[in-house]
Motif scaffolding. Structure first.
Motif, PDB file in Angstrom:
ATOM      1  N   THR A  54       0.903  -1.069  -0.093  1.00 45.01           N
ATOM      2  CA  THR A  54       0.004  -0.004   0.033  1.00 45.01           C
ATOM      3  C   THR A  54       0.843   1.254  -0.083  1.00 45.01           C
ATOM      4  O   THR A  54       1.670   1.454   0.814  1.00 45.01           O
ATOM      5  CB  THR A  54      -0.914   0.058   1.264  1.00 45.01           C
ATOM      6  OG1 THR A  54      -1.660  -1.360   1.116  1.00 45.01           O
ATOM      7  CG2 THR A  54      -1.942   1.200   1.211  1.00 45.01           C
ATOM      8  N   VAL A  55       0.875   2.152  -1.007  1.00 40.38           N
ATOM      9  CA  VAL A  55       1.739   3.186  -1.334  1.00 40.38           C
ATOM     10  C   VAL A  55       1.202   4.404  -0.948  1.00 40.38           C
ATOM     11  O   VAL A  55      -0.155   4.623  -1.464  1.00 40.38           O
ATOM     12  CB  VAL A  55       2.187   3.122  -2.806  1.00 40.38           C
ATOM     13  CG1 VAL A  55       3.197   3.982  -3.178  1.00 40.38           C
ATOM     14  CG2 VAL A  55       2.882   1.649  -3.012  1.00 40.38           C
ATOM     15  N   ARG A  56       1.693   5.159  -0.131  1.00 40.59           N
ATOM     16  CA  ARG A  56       1.500   6.688   0.217  1.00 40.59           C
ATOM     17  C   ARG A  56       2.576   7.285  -0.620  1.00 40.59           C
ATOM     18  O   ARG A  56       3.894   7.264  -0.190  1.00 40.59           O
ATOM     19  CB  ARG A  56       1.384   6.977   1.460  1.00 40.59           C
ATOM     20  CG  ARG A  56       0.352   6.151   2.256  1.00 40.59           C
ATOM     21  CD  ARG A  56       0.088   6.800   3.486  1.00 40.59           C
ATOM     22  NE  ARG A  56       1.186   7.246   4.382  1.00 40.59           N
ATOM     23  CZ  ARG A  56       1.732   6.473   5.200  1.00 40.59           C
ATOM     24  NH1 ARG A  56       1.500   5.470   5.430  1.00 40.59           N
ATOM     25  NH2 ARG A  56       2.567   6.953   6.044  1.00 40.59           N
ATOM     26  N   ARG A  57       2.187   8.384  -1.588  1.00 35.28           N
ATOM     27  CA  ARG A  57       3.068   9.339  -2.121  1.00 35.28           C
ATOM     28  C   ARG A  57       3.010  10.502  -1.184  1.00 35.28           C
ATOM     29  O   ARG A  57       1.987  11.024  -1.008  1.00 35.28           O
ATOM     30  CB  ARG A  57       2.825   9.655  -3.514  1.00 35.28           C
ATOM     31  CG  ARG A  57       2.799   8.529  -4.365  1.00 35.28           C
ATOM     32  CD  ARG A  57       2.226   8.620  -5.884  1.00 35.28           C
ATOM     33  NE  ARG A  57       2.924   9.783  -6.526  1.00 35.28           N
ATOM     34  CZ  ARG A  57       4.069   9.616  -7.580  1.00 35.28           C
ATOM     35  NH1 ARG A  57       4.128   8.377  -7.758  1.00 35.28           N
ATOM     36  NH2 ARG A  57       4.360  10.667  -8.040  1.00 35.28           N
ATOM     37  N   GLU A  58       4.196  10.864  -0.723  1.00 34.05           N
ATOM     38  CA  GLU A  58       4.129  12.321   0.017  1.00 34.05           C
ATOM     39  C   GLU A  58       5.084  13.327  -0.561  1.00 34.05           C
ATOM     40  O   GLU A  58       6.235  13.375  -0.350  1.00 34.05           O
ATOM     41  CB  GLU A  58       4.863  11.657   1.356  1.00 34.05           C
ATOM     42  CG  GLU A  58       3.878  10.851   1.885  1.00 34.05           C
ATOM     43  CD  GLU A  58       4.464  10.836   3.631  1.00 34.05           C
ATOM     44  OE1 GLU A  58       5.069  11.298   4.060  1.00 34.05           O
ATOM     45  OE2 GLU A  58       3.324   9.928   4.053  1.00 34.05           O
ATOM     46  N   PRO A  59       4.255  14.217  -1.449  1.00 33.62           N
ATOM     47  CA  PRO A  59       5.266  15.467  -2.181  1.00 33.62           C
ATOM     48  C   PRO A  59       5.741  16.302  -1.280  1.00 33.62           C
ATOM     49  O   PRO A  59       5.068  16.545   0.046  1.00 33.62           O
ATOM     50  CB  PRO A  59       4.169  15.933  -3.110  1.00 33.62           C
ATOM     51  CG  PRO A  59       2.982  14.943  -3.107  1.00 33.62           C
ATOM     52  CD  PRO A  59       3.049  14.064  -1.916  1.00 33.62           C
ATOM     53  N   THR A  60       6.929  16.628  -1.383  1.00 32.47           N
ATOM     54  CA  THR A  60       7.541  17.749  -0.503  1.00 32.47           C
ATOM     55  C   THR A  60       8.339  18.699  -1.349  1.00 32.47           C
ATOM     56  O   THR A  60       8.452  18.565  -2.702  1.00 32.47           O
ATOM     57  CB  THR A  60       8.775  17.071   0.304  1.00 32.47           C
ATOM     58  OG1 THR A  60       9.929  16.537  -0.514  1.00 32.47           O
ATOM     59  CG2 THR A  60       8.128  15.756   0.963  1.00 32.47           C
ATOM     60  N   SER A  61       8.911  19.790  -0.703  1.00 27.61           N
ATOM     61  CA  SER A  61       9.362  20.795  -1.556  1.00 27.61           C
ATOM     62  C   SER A  61      10.693  20.222  -2.143  1.00 27.61           C
ATOM     63  O   SER A  61      11.054  20.874  -3.198  1.00 27.61           O
ATOM     64  CB  SER A  61       9.967  21.868  -0.571  1.00 27.61           C
ATOM     65  OG  SER A  61      10.669  21.475   0.548  1.00 27.61           O
ATOM     66  N   ALA A  62      11.301  18.980  -1.884  1.00 27.96           N
ATOM     67  CA  ALA A  62      12.359  18.559  -2.337  1.00 27.96           C
ATOM     68  C   ALA A  62      12.125  17.515  -3.393  1.00 27.96           C
ATOM     69  O   ALA A  62      13.058  17.187  -4.055  1.00 27.96           O
ATOM     70  CB  ALA A  62      13.523  18.119  -1.269  1.00 27.96           C
ATOM     71  N   GLY A  63      11.060  16.980  -3.560  1.00 23.51           N
ATOM     72  CA  GLY A  63      10.480  15.984  -4.357  1.00 23.51           C
ATOM     73  C   GLY A  63       9.545  15.080  -3.675  1.00 23.51           C
ATOM     74  O   GLY A  63       8.789  15.414  -2.984  1.00 23.51           O
TER      75      GLY A  63
END
Length: 382
Positions: A54-63
């Motif tokens: 189960t994948v959570r994508r967590e966008p940040t200011s670095a990527g």
């Protein structure tokens, strides 16, 4: 941790695993390239979902960071890795091409650490036929900014590790394959100097040279890190220097970025405090020391030793011998080991040349690492 060799499974060939590493390497993903980070996150999301994650994508200011939970039994083992590399886009077509030469496989970021991600995926894939009662639960955290000190992702690691039983890092091992248990702390410090511009010939007395001031400050840094009264040794590298614009102008600005490595927290605190207290030699100049990123020294604990012993027992079950010892380089496992979570690092394949044009890993070590990880994750039947 009770482990045994995993049940029979359908192995991918080395060529299949190498193909996966090449796919990841072909997506050049330097730190702070948010578009490239999103592209490699797309590929890895699909790969982990295909093996039940189960994948959570967590966008940040670095990527884009990824947090993946793979079903199993017990509190999860935390797998730590990163998708960014030190190499700029274009390295693959330039000075660091993909090369397969017998046992040696080269490519930008192949060793540090995309082959380590392939080890995770392959081991988890082979375990999917087992019932969840026969395999450990796993949480995978892949960050996008490790190569620049994890300034964005690092502060999030403690929350992401909550509930984990132990942590395993997938950076490279020692050259002989030994795991890393304990690592030096590290800090990146930017030393900035402001002076005053003036014509270098007509009125130099009205100027304050930021470059000259920076040189004197760097000499002061050298004295600080070499102080024999410090509890432990310090590695200091002045990695970049910038300042001035023209030879006929007294420079008003100058700066240096400094990399520091520490064996113990007390030395780290004393050095960073001394840098923060630097004062200008020249009247009218200003000096500031900004900590850009920091990872605490991780001193191996009794809990780390227990984890290493459990891994060694699992290794013996698949005909391997595994040892562990401290390492000089820092990584995200510093943050977890420093928190007291049982931690080891170095589960990537053997190789060498990290951050250098001869970066490479050894094809023959891939299956050893996959087999070891599979053994660590397999729960013995009653």
């Amino acid at each position: 941790m009770t482990t045994s060799p995993a049940a029979q499974h359908a192995d991918h060939s080395s060529d299949d695993i190498i193909a996966l590493v090449r796919e990841l390497v072909s997506i050049e993903s330097p730190s702070r390239d948010t578009a490239a980070s999103a592209r490699i996150a797309d590929v890895l999301s699909a790969r982990f979902e295909a093996i039940g994650g189960t994948v959570r994508r967590e966008p940040t200011s670095a990527g884009t960071d990824l947090v993946i939970d793979v079903p199993g039994t017990g509190d999860p083992l935390l797998f730590i890795g990163h998708t960014d590399t030190v190499w700029p886009v274009g390295a693959l077509d330039g000075e660091v091409p993909w090369v397969e030469d017998g046992d040696v496989v080269r490519g930008p970021g192949a060793y540090d650490m995309k082959a380590g991600i392939a080890v995770m995926l392959e081991a988890l894939r082979t375990l999917q036929p087992l019932a969840v009662e026969r395999r450990r639960a796993v949480r995978v955290v892949l960050v996008c900014d490790e190569e620049i000190g994890s300034p964005v992702s690092g502060p999030l690691l403690a929350a992401r590790a909550r509930g984990a039983a132990a942590a395993i890092g997938f950076e490279s091992p020692h050259p002989d394959g030994a795991l890393k248990v304990g690592r030096r702390g590290s800090a990146r410090v930017r030393l900035s100097v402001t002076g005053r511009a003036a014509h270098a010939a007509l009125d130099p007395e009205h100027g304050i040279s930021a470059v000259d001031e920076l040189v004197d400050q760097l000499l002061a840094v050298r004295r600080i890190v070499a102080d024999p009264a410090l509890p432990g040794p310090v590695l200091c590298n002045v990695g970049t220097i910038a300042g001035g614009a023209r030879t006929n102008v007294v420079p008003a600005e100058a700066a240096a970025e400094i990399g520091l490595r520490f064996t113990d927290p007390d030395t780290e605190r004393r050095v960073l405090d001394a840098l923060a207290a630097l004062h200008p030699v020249r009247e009218g100049a200003t000096v500031t020391a900004e900590v850009l990123s920091a990872r605490p020294a991780w001193r191996a604990s009794a809990q780390d030793a227990v984890l290493l012993e459990q891994i060694s027992e699992a290794a013996a079950g698949v005909g391997q011998r595994i040892e562990g010892r401290p390492a000089a380089g820092a990584g995200d496992t510093n943050l977890l080991g420093g928190l007291g979570l049982p931690t080891v690092d170095g589960f990537g394949p053997r190789g060498g040349g990290a951050h250098a044009v001869d970066e490479h890993f050894l094809r023959s070590s891939l299956h050893d690492r996959v087999a070891l990880l599979r053994a660590v994750l397999t729960i013995a039947a009653d």
